[in-house]
Scaffold this active site. Sequence first.
Site, PDB file in Angstrom:
ATOM      1  N   TRP A 130      19.958  -0.940  29.774  1.00  0.00           N
ATOM      2  CA  TRP A 130      20.186  -2.113  29.196  1.00  0.00           C
ATOM      3  C   TRP A 130      20.306  -3.133  30.300  1.00  0.00           C
ATOM      4  O   TRP A 130      20.498  -2.752  31.645  1.00  0.00           O
ATOM      5  CB  TRP A 130      22.090  -2.018  28.997  1.00  0.00           C
ATOM      6  CG  TRP A 130      22.762  -3.362  28.694  1.00  0.00           C
ATOM      7  CD1 TRP A 130      22.496  -4.345  27.762  1.00  0.00           C
ATOM      8  CD2 TRP A 130      24.139  -3.694  29.344  1.00  0.00           C
ATOM      9  NE1 TRP A 130      23.160  -5.255  27.657  1.00  0.00           N
ATOM     10  CE2 TRP A 130      24.323  -5.002  28.561  1.00  0.00           C
ATOM     11  CE3 TRP A 130      24.979  -3.138  29.892  1.00  0.00           C
ATOM     12  CZ2 TRP A 130      25.500  -5.588  28.913  1.00  0.00           C
ATOM     13  CZ3 TRP A 130      25.988  -3.895  30.637  1.00  0.00           C
ATOM     14  CH2 TRP A 130      26.110  -5.292  29.545  1.00  0.00           C
ATOM     15  N   ASP A 211      28.149   5.700  31.116  1.00  0.00           N
ATOM     16  CA  ASP A 211      28.514   4.325  30.568  1.00  0.00           C
ATOM     17  C   ASP A 211      28.502   4.484  29.008  1.00  0.00           C
ATOM     18  O   ASP A 211      27.214   4.734  28.061  1.00  0.00           O
ATOM     19  CB  ASP A 211      27.352   3.181  30.648  1.00  0.00           C
ATOM     20  CG  ASP A 211      27.648   1.860  29.913  1.00  0.00           C
ATOM     21  OD1 ASP A 211      28.924   1.728  29.848  1.00  0.00           O
ATOM     22  OD2 ASP A 211      27.029   1.102  30.058  1.00  0.00           O
ATOM     23  N   LYS A 246      32.435  -2.549  20.343  1.00  0.00           N
ATOM     24  CA  LYS A 246      31.742  -2.219  19.079  1.00  0.00           C
ATOM     25  C   LYS A 246      32.790  -1.629  18.098  1.00  0.00           C
ATOM     26  O   LYS A 246      32.741  -1.637  17.008  1.00  0.00           O
ATOM     27  CB  LYS A 246      30.551  -1.553  19.370  1.00  0.00           C
ATOM     28  CG  LYS A 246      29.599  -1.898  20.637  1.00  0.00           C
ATOM     29  CD  LYS A 246      28.793  -3.126  20.726  1.00  0.00           C
ATOM     30  CE  LYS A 246      28.627  -3.475  22.097  1.00  0.00           C
ATOM     31  NZ  LYS A 246      27.853  -4.321  22.373  1.00  0.00           N
TER      32      LYS A 246
HETATM   33  C1  LMR Z   1      23.452  -5.534  23.738  1.00  0.00           C
HETATM   34  O1  LMR Z   1      23.097  -4.631  24.584  1.00  0.00           O
HETATM   35  O2  LMR Z   1      22.918  -6.594  23.153  1.00  0.00           O
HETATM   36  C2  LMR Z   1      25.031  -5.576  23.932  1.00  0.00           C
HETATM   37  O3  LMR Z   1      25.673  -4.677  24.737  1.00  0.00           O
HETATM   38  C3  LMR Z   1      25.656  -6.646  24.162  1.00  0.00           C
HETATM   39  C4  LMR Z   1      25.470  -7.432  25.534  1.00  0.00           C
HETATM   40  O4  LMR Z   1      26.306  -7.931  26.180  1.00  0.00           O
HETATM   41  O5  LMR Z   1      24.179  -7.503  25.930  1.00  0.00           O
END
Ligand code: LMR
Length: 401
Positions: A130, A211, A246
């Site tokens: 992420w 996480d 979520k």
């Molecule tokens: C995502 O990866 O789209 C979600 O976790 C929302 C975000 O805050 O980025």
Amino acid sequence: MYDHIPAYPGDPILSLFQDFQRDAHPSKVNLSIGLYYDDAGRIPVLGSTRIAADRVREADAPHTYLPMEGLAAYRQGLQRLVFGADCAALAEGRIATLQTLGGSGALRLGAEFVKRYFPDSAIWISDPTWDNHRVIFSAAGLDVHTYPYYDAQTNGVRVDAMLAAFDALPARSVVLLQPCCHNPTGIDLTRDTWRDVIDVCQRRGLIPFLDMAYQGFGDGLAEDAWAVRAMTDAGLPVIVSNSFSKNFSLYGERVGGLSVVCASASASATVLSQLQAGVRRTYSSPPLFGAQLVATVLNDDTLRAQWENEVAGVRERIKRMRGALKTRLDAQLPGRAFDALVTQRGMFSYTGIGAADVDRLRTEHGVYLLRSGRMCIAGLNDANVDHVAASIAAVLGGAGH
Ligand code: LMR
């Protein structure tokens, strides 16, 4: 006075979401940010949380401050959900848990905790991960490195390279892992690989930072937390950030948690006290309403059963949409393998669609993916899947793939 300040270029995920909201395309589809939409294309209010909200409103209690660590009933419910009701470390009082501002708040508090008490430690994140992981850990002053993860050739994990990288780390290095529904790839470690990760963490004295933002969206609430529980049972000094954004569909309520598994109850009390200090110097105390909703649901047998059913419904719908998209793409783009769509888990799928094609999907068809090729499957429904498949076929087919 402020003229020297450069503008923030924006976050790649959140900016795209804003662009989507402004887009006038009649058949636009949001498959970018990780939001779960129901089959009618709405972000659901879960029945269980609606009942909980009614109860909270009826109680009409004062809106007083929560303690720095958050609502006690929320923290207890969270611990049982994440670690399992029969967890030995929980029974022994060895887990320090506090309520946080979503999963991101947990990551930030955890990052600051690591920086303060392990100043020589760096953190390793998966390649890819992420986008905001790197941002959050760097902002806390940690050196951020990557370890091999995604294998584009096999659409799997580079297990040997990952384990070899862990095996070369100095003691007290922090490794960030996702127990389920890996963001952005949708590809998780198998239980055998987790056992190998546990082994190498023990051998090298590493700190696993887990996480978990999508518990229940992969194979089940307990199944998705398997790695958290296995690492805890193995006696590792695990740090866990978790989010209810979520699985409770409570994004804007900022409901998350940070837990640190310690060797003794007294160590856990000390760690909790320092986490409380971290909260006090940042935002003093967390918000009340979302925590009340989650606590009400998790601590009431009937509501909890209802919620578990609702999460199962979400999980099944995501799996069904994975299959629906694959069937259509297989028919329209024969010769291209879309198997990964159904083997990946959770909200996200790494499609392998390149950035230029992602841009065409957005500008020509109103179909929004991240430029990495990550698609949020949870934005698909029976009414838009044909449009999405046809758009992908038009872009990829037209581009000579
Ligand atoms: C995502 O990866 O789209 C979600 O976790 C929302 C975000 O805050 O980025």
